[in-house]
Enzyme design. Structure first.
Site, mmCIF file in Angstrom:
data_model
loop_
_atom_site.group_PDB
_atom_site.id
_atom_site.type_symbol
_atom_site.label_atom_id
_atom_site.label_comp_id
_atom_site.label_asym_id
_atom_site.label_seq_id
_atom_site.Cartn_x
_atom_site.Cartn_y
_atom_site.Cartn_z
ATOM 1 N N MET A 1 -1.736 -1.293 7.885
ATOM 2 C CA MET A 1 -0.996 -1.484 6.636
ATOM 3 C C MET A 1 -1.920 -2.101 5.596
ATOM 4 S SD MET A 1 2.689 -2.800 8.136
ATOM 5 C CE MET A 1 1.989 -3.821 9.456
ATOM 6 N N MET A 2 -2.072 -1.396 4.484
ATOM 7 C CA MET A 2 -2.978 -1.853 3.437
ATOM 8 C C MET A 2 -2.591 -3.234 2.941
ATOM 9 S SD MET A 2 -5.309 0.417 3.058
ATOM 10 C CE MET A 2 -6.026 -0.026 1.474
ATOM 11 N N CYS B 1 -1.182 8.453 4.749
ATOM 12 C CA CYS B 1 -0.974 7.602 3.575
ATOM 13 C C CYS B 1 -0.571 8.456 2.376
ATOM 14 C CB CYS B 1 -2.233 6.810 3.257
ATOM 15 S SG CYS B 1 -2.056 5.729 1.825
#
Length: 342
Positions: free
Chosen positions: A21-22, A103
């Site tokens: 998760m960015m 993404c």
């Protein structure tokens, strides 16, 4: 706390992992998450090949040995660059390499990274083949069940079969489509309905492949249900906002003893002190521990005490811990008193 350059070891089964998760699954979070469960597989944030090859490779690739087992997730679409970055990841000690084909952000689409690559299965296969040839560790793909006008199960199956022809055996499947031209990245995490049955069907029809499911999974009960149909389960935001679920999974699946949350913070404090001594701002560490007491009395005050830059020193964290201990003790005393009265 030492930097990683380790030989890889076999990963635990059943496979439970925390999604990349960015801005969330940084090495600070991963160190914290590891304290809850020694067996769960952790992922880095997606790191683009450009950031590694033309930026600060040490910052992007270094991690703490305590985080293992940890997987490096790469973003890119140039086979040569992906192969080179995969080799660098192996040299740093990552257990596995994962290619991001899920993404939905506009920024990565413009650079031909992420979910848009589902429309180009031959290119993804070329990338995976190059990555596999560059390393001796497993290489796999995280992808959606579809995008935009490619929403059918048959199109996803064609994507998987094309990539699997390279010898790739492991597919992490986010059980939602991504509408790249109609929804924001945030909306793409929630709005498209979950289609778990598509992932189950993929496992039934391709039993030789290792299929790991992702999307909307929050509890031990959810996880056990999915494990009846697939090989592994990847948990995303719930593992960040309520990290104690990782401990509950360890207890349910591996019979690990349930850790005490205060013991976890005691083990976390030397890490925080060292990060501060190395010049890290307190705020980039404390933001990852806000969910420690989720669903317990005093959890809101804990979050308030540590967020917004309020905690500036170790003493501030120790004071917040003391407040939590007092809040829980008050609640336990209240419940015990009323149970006796009943």
């Amino acid at each position: 706390m030492t930097e990683s350059h380790l030989k890889t070891e076999p990963l635990p089964t059943p496979r439970i992992s925390v999604a990349p998760m960015m801005d969330w699954t940084t090495k600070d979070y991963r160190y914290f998450a590891r304290l809850f469960n020694p067996n769960v597989v952790l992922y880095t944030e997606m790191v683009t090949t450009g950031a590694i090859l033309f930026g600060d490779a040490v910052r992007h690739l270094s991690f703490n040995t305590e985080e293992q087992p940890v997987v490096l997730q790469l973003g890119g679409s140039n086979p040569k660059d992906l192969a080179l970055c995969s080799k660098m990841g192996q040299d740093y000690g990552y257990q596995e390499i994962n290619l991001n084909v899920g993404c939905p952000s506009d920024r990565v689409q413009n650079n031909k990274i992420g979910a848009c690559l589902m429309a180009e299965p031959d290119l993804v296969a070329e990338c995976i083949a190059a990555m596999q040839n560059a390393v001796d560790i497993p290489v796999h793909v995280k992808h959606r069940i579809g995008i935009d006008d490619m929403q059918s199960y048959e199109e996803m199956l064609h994507f998987v079969d094309t990539v699997a022809a390279t010898g790739c055996q492991h597919f992490v499947v986010h059980a939602r489509i991504a509408l790249l031209n109609g929804l924001s990245p945030k909306e793409n995490r929630d709005v498209p309905p979950l289609r778990y049955e598509d992932v189950y069907r993929l496992k039934r029809e391709r039993p030789h492949l290792y299929i790991e499911i992702n999307g909307g999974i929050k509890t031990v009960e959810d996880t056990k249900l999915h494990l009846q149909h697939v090989d592994g389960v990847m948990i995303g935001r719930e593992a960040y906002h309520n990290p104690y679920v990782l401990a509950e999974l360890g207890h349910a699946l591996w019979q690990d003893p349930l850790p005490n949350r205060f013991d976890i913070m005691e083990r976390m404090m030397p890490y925080i002190e060292q990060r501060l001594a190395n010049g890290a701002p307190m705020s980039i560490i404390t933001r990852h521990i806000l969910g420690l007491f989720q669903n317990l009395p005093g959890a809101r005050k804990w979050r308030q005490a540590l967020s917004g830059g309020k905690a500036k020193t170790v003493d501030d964290i120790l004071f917040a811990i003391q407040q939590m201990q007092e809040a829980i003790e008050r609640t336990e005393l209240y419940l015990a008193t009323h149970q006796r009265e009943d």
